[in-house]
Write a protein that holds these residues in place. Sequence first.
Motif, short mmCIF file in Angstrom:
data_model
loop_
_atom_site.label_atom_id
_atom_site.label_comp_id
_atom_site.label_asym_id
_atom_site.label_seq_id
_atom_site.Cartn_x
_atom_site.Cartn_y
_atom_site.Cartn_z
N THR A 19 0.81 -1.22 0.00
CA THR A 19 0.00 0.00 0.00
C THR A 19 0.84 1.27 0.00
O THR A 19 0.34 2.33 -0.32
N THR A 53 4.69 -0.61 3.49
CA THR A 53 3.54 -1.11 4.24
C THR A 53 2.82 -2.15 3.41
O THR A 53 2.52 -1.93 2.23
N GLU A 55 -0.55 -4.75 3.31
CA GLU A 55 -1.86 -5.05 3.88
C GLU A 55 -2.22 -6.50 3.57
O GLU A 55 -2.24 -6.90 2.41
N GLY A 59 -6.97 -7.43 6.49
CA GLY A 59 -6.89 -6.02 6.84
C GLY A 59 -5.75 -5.68 7.77
O GLY A 59 -5.50 -4.50 8.04
N SER A 60 -5.03 -6.68 8.27
CA SER A 60 -3.85 -6.40 9.09
C SER A 60 -2.81 -5.67 8.25
O SER A 60 -2.67 -5.93 7.05
N ARG A 61 -2.09 -4.74 8.89
CA ARG A 61 -1.06 -3.98 8.19
C ARG A 61 0.27 -4.12 8.92
O ARG A 61 0.32 -4.16 10.14
N SER A 97 3.49 -3.35 13.35
CA SER A 97 2.28 -3.96 12.81
C SER A 97 1.04 -3.53 13.57
O SER A 97 1.07 -3.32 14.78
N ARG A 215 2.01 4.96 8.16
CA ARG A 215 2.24 3.96 7.10
C ARG A 215 3.23 4.51 6.08
O ARG A 215 4.02 3.77 5.51
#
Length: 303
Positions: A19, A53, A55, A59-61, A97, A215
């Motif tokens: 992302t 970053t 993803e 939806g965890s980043r 994270s 991010r």
Amino acid sequence: GTCKDRDMMRFDPVTARVTQVRGQVSSRGATLGEGTVIRSGDELETAEDGSTTIELADGSRLTLQPKSRMRIDTLSVLRGTQQQDASLTLSAGRVESQAATQRGPAARYRIVTPTAAVGVRGTQFRVGAGDDATRAEVTEGAVAVDGAQASVKLPAGFGVVAAPGGLAKAVELLRAPSIADAARLQERTIVRIPFAPVDGASAYRAQIALDTDFRAIVTQSVFKSNEAKFGDLADGDYHVRVRAIDAAGLEGRDADLAFRLKARPEPPFASFPQHKGKLRADTVGFAWAKAAEAQRYAFQLAT
């Protein structure tokens, strides 16, 4: 369920997505860009100026920090469900994270290092691998850290060092530094972020990002004194994050501040008269060096 139960489950592969990218980031020699699809088996590496970053499907980043290497071991979901199984190996560097809540018995989000495995059940955490030790810090939620001979559940506000010989005792993270409010407006090309010293700190990490979630980190560095300094930033709006680092290398709680940089055009250098100089004359000429980007100059004289 048990490991035996897990072995009987059917998992289907899924992908992750890049992302954001800052600086040089690559996977097996290929340069990564925003939107790049990440699959099991990919190996990510960031240069000294690089961060990215990723993803995950749930939806965890996670943001891979500069000078880091990470392999994507497993990215899959339990067939017919949204329960994700993600396993990553961090061989060097740091990752920060923000994990989605892991729902269901098959859901798993794990970061493995040379000396520990960090398992997550919905949290904000950081993991560092280097100097023959792993450092895990939790800012929200909890993680399980498995060392060579022992395990520990790490709650929010605590960190632990995992060396090859085993896990050290979990310790409370250092408090967040208080950033001076004057830092909200920066009017010089060298950005200075002063903050109050923190008891027990041996150094401080400062990060500058374009977004409140950090991010898109523009730059970061570690400082020994209680002032962060950065150059080569364009005028604009930024966010700064500062945290103290203890003697064991664990990084503490975050202090965040939004600031604006408005340093250009740079002020001209006054060449005549000299500062606090004395002149014997009926008239005075004022001179200054030509300033880059200046089309004209505003001049003021006061008593």
